[in-house]
Write a protein that holds these residues in place. Sequence first.
Motif, short mmCIF file in Angstrom:
data_model
loop_
_atom_site.label_atom_id
_atom_site.label_comp_id
_atom_site.label_asym_id
_atom_site.label_seq_id
_atom_site.Cartn_x
_atom_site.Cartn_y
_atom_site.Cartn_z
N TRP A 8 0.83 -1.20 0.00
CA TRP A 8 0.00 0.00 0.00
C TRP A 8 0.87 1.25 0.00
CZ3 TRP A 8 -0.80 4.45 2.62
CH2 TRP A 8 -1.96 5.15 2.30
N GLU A 11 2.32 1.89 -3.37
CA GLU A 11 1.34 2.31 -4.38
C GLU A 11 0.69 3.66 -4.06
OE1 GLU A 11 -1.42 -0.94 -4.61
OE2 GLU A 11 0.04 -2.25 -5.60
N ASN A 12 0.91 4.23 -2.87
CA ASN A 12 0.18 5.43 -2.47
C ASN A 12 1.07 6.55 -1.96
OD1 ASN A 12 -2.89 4.77 -2.56
ND2 ASN A 12 -1.87 2.93 -1.85
N THR A 48 -8.86 3.24 4.26
CA THR A 48 -8.17 4.51 4.05
C THR A 48 -9.15 5.65 4.32
OG1 THR A 48 -8.71 4.60 1.70
CG2 THR A 48 -6.59 3.59 2.30
N CYS A 61 -4.15 10.83 1.37
CA CYS A 61 -4.78 9.53 1.57
C CYS A 61 -3.99 8.82 2.66
CB CYS A 61 -4.76 8.73 0.28
SG CYS A 61 -5.57 7.12 0.43
#
Length: 82
Positions: A8, A11-12, A48, A61
């Motif tokens: 995560w 990817e974020n 999230t 986020c």
Amino acid sequence: MPIDFFRWVHENNPSENLEYRKGWWDYIEIVQRLMDKHEIDAAQVVGTYLMTTPPPKEELCMPIVSLRTTRATILLKCDFGV
């Protein structure tokens, strides 16, 4: 659906132009330190949310992280916003 914490994070990543990017990374490091200190091999992002920061107003986020030990499940949610 839960996702591996490190996947995560990969990817974020917040955009490099955001001023509160460092605060985001500070939180990620806190989670890693907790995992190391308590010998937790894996963490899951179970949700999230969008956090609005103090001025300069930005949206990040943020993950809700589940850490499991043999004795407990701990959910972490950090909000350094307003």
